[in-house]
Enzyme design. Structure first.
Site, PDB file in Angstrom:
ATOM      1  CD  GLU A  98       0.743  -1.587   8.039  1.00  0.00           C
ATOM      2  OE1 GLU A  98       0.472  -0.829   9.008  1.00  0.00           O
ATOM      3  OE2 GLU A  98       1.205  -1.169   6.954  1.00  0.00           O
ATOM      4  CD  GLU A 156       8.099  -0.528   7.240  1.00  0.00           C
ATOM      5  OE1 GLU A 156       7.099  -1.196   6.902  1.00  0.00           O
ATOM      6  OE2 GLU A 156       8.338   0.622   6.826  1.00  0.00           O
ATOM      7  CG  ASP A 158       0.344  -4.130   2.023  1.00  0.00           C
ATOM      8  OD1 ASP A 158       0.409  -5.049   2.860  1.00  0.00           O
ATOM      9  OD2 ASP A 158       1.170  -3.196   1.950  1.00  0.00           O
ATOM     10  CG  ASP A 194      -0.342  -0.036   2.517  1.00  0.00           C
ATOM     11  OD1 ASP A 194       0.887  -0.231   2.583  1.00  0.00           O
ATOM     12  OD2 ASP A 194      -1.056   0.135   3.530  1.00  0.00           O
ATOM     13  CB  SER A 195       4.581   1.724  -0.017  1.00  0.00           C
ATOM     14  OG  SER A 195       4.814   0.621  -0.864  1.00  0.00           O
TER      15      SER A 195
END
Ligand code: KIV
Length: 290
Positions: free
Chosen positions: A120, A187, A88, A49-50
């Site tokens: 996440e 991360e 994602d 989703d970056s």
């Protein structure tokens, strides 16, 4: 009929089997052309989703909608043939309940053709991870610096550099692994903690800013290619695409202004005109030797 055997995609079990083995190679991909180029060199492609920040200029990943992930996810599946594609789940599409997570994740799987999803969160997402995996949706976890929580963290902050933070992060990692995730992205985490987690849990850890101690690595493609204006310390630039693009566009602009582009070779002529006068002249001078 083609005699070439179809390329077999990397599967979720293939990734699980790589725990403590040859490091897993992965990169993000958001569109078909780049997916095609990098596909032979990676074990999995993450449609992260970056893409909200990289492709669409948002300040964080929070605004990214599910439909956008599905559009980019399908493009990457179409562009690749051997890597596992992981998509994602964006902010707001899975946190509310395991049932809502299933509804949205099954849409992602059906509409993109991807092999797994990523979400996440640690302990708070364990129930959802179990719910999804028991119903046929392979899940990659993501702990440590979780960008969708940027508003809770007050920025993109490295995790685990104080020992006081370790217990919670180790608990997150174990919860994701015990819940049935097939691997977990770690991360922005201090090396010592990433190494401890990697030793303790049974699933492969994929590091981004989490040291070489992890079972594999991932980077955002545009960051490592030198296309992103600002990159974190953990990124190594393997190329300088930003400057290459600027140089190419500068030349193009100059040639348009001087009318040297488009040239003869880029121009369609009437059928009756061919070969073009310029080509005829070149042919003549070649024959006469002038
Ligand atoms: O969205 C993303 O690109 C990611 C990677 C940075 C792991 O989650």
């Amino acid at each position: 009929m083609s005699s070439q055997a179809p390329v077999k995609r990397v599967t979720v079990p293939d990734i699980s089997k790589r725990k403590n083995k040859e490091p897993i190679v992965s990169l993000t991909a958001y569109h078909a052309h780049t997916a095609r180029i990098i596909d032979p060199y990676v074990d999995f492609l993450l449609v992260g989703d970056s893409l909200g920040m990289v492709m669409h200029g948002f300040e964080s990943t929070v605004p990214v909608p599910l439909d956008l992930m599905i559009m980019h996810g399908s493009a990457v599946v179409r562009g690749s043939q051997q890597a596992l594609v992981v998509v994602d789940m964006p902010f707001g599409s899975y946190e509310e309940s395991p049932q809502i997570a299933f509804r949205n994740a099954s849409r992602v799987m059906k509409e993109t053709g991807c092999g797994a999803i990523k979400l996440e969160g640690g302990t708070s997402m364990a129930e959802t991870i179990t719910y999804l995996t028991e119903r046929g949706i392979p899940v990659m976890g993501h702990i440590g610096l979780t960008p969708q929580s940027v508003n809770m963290m007050g920025g993109f902050k490295t995790q685990g550099r104080d020992k006081s933070e370790w217990a919670a992060l180790e608990k997150d990692a174990k919860a994701v692994s015990d819940a049935g995730a097939f691997s977990v992205v770690i991360e922005g985490v201090a090396e010592l903690l990433a190494a401890r987690i990697t030793k303790k849990i049974e699933i492969p850890t994929i590091g981004i800013g989490a040291s070489a101690a992890c079972d594999g690595q991932i980077l955002v493609l545009e960051d490592m290619l030198g296309l992103s204006p600002i990159v974190p310390k953990f990124v190594k630039k393997y190329g300088n695409l930003g400057s290459a693009i600027e140089e190419a566009v500068k030349s193009y602009a100059e040639e348009v202004k001087s009318r040297t582009f488009p040239g003869e070779e880029n121009t369609y002529k009437m059928r009756s005109e061919s070969p073009s006068p310029a080509k005829r002249a070149t042919k003549k001078s070649k024959i006469s030797g002038t």
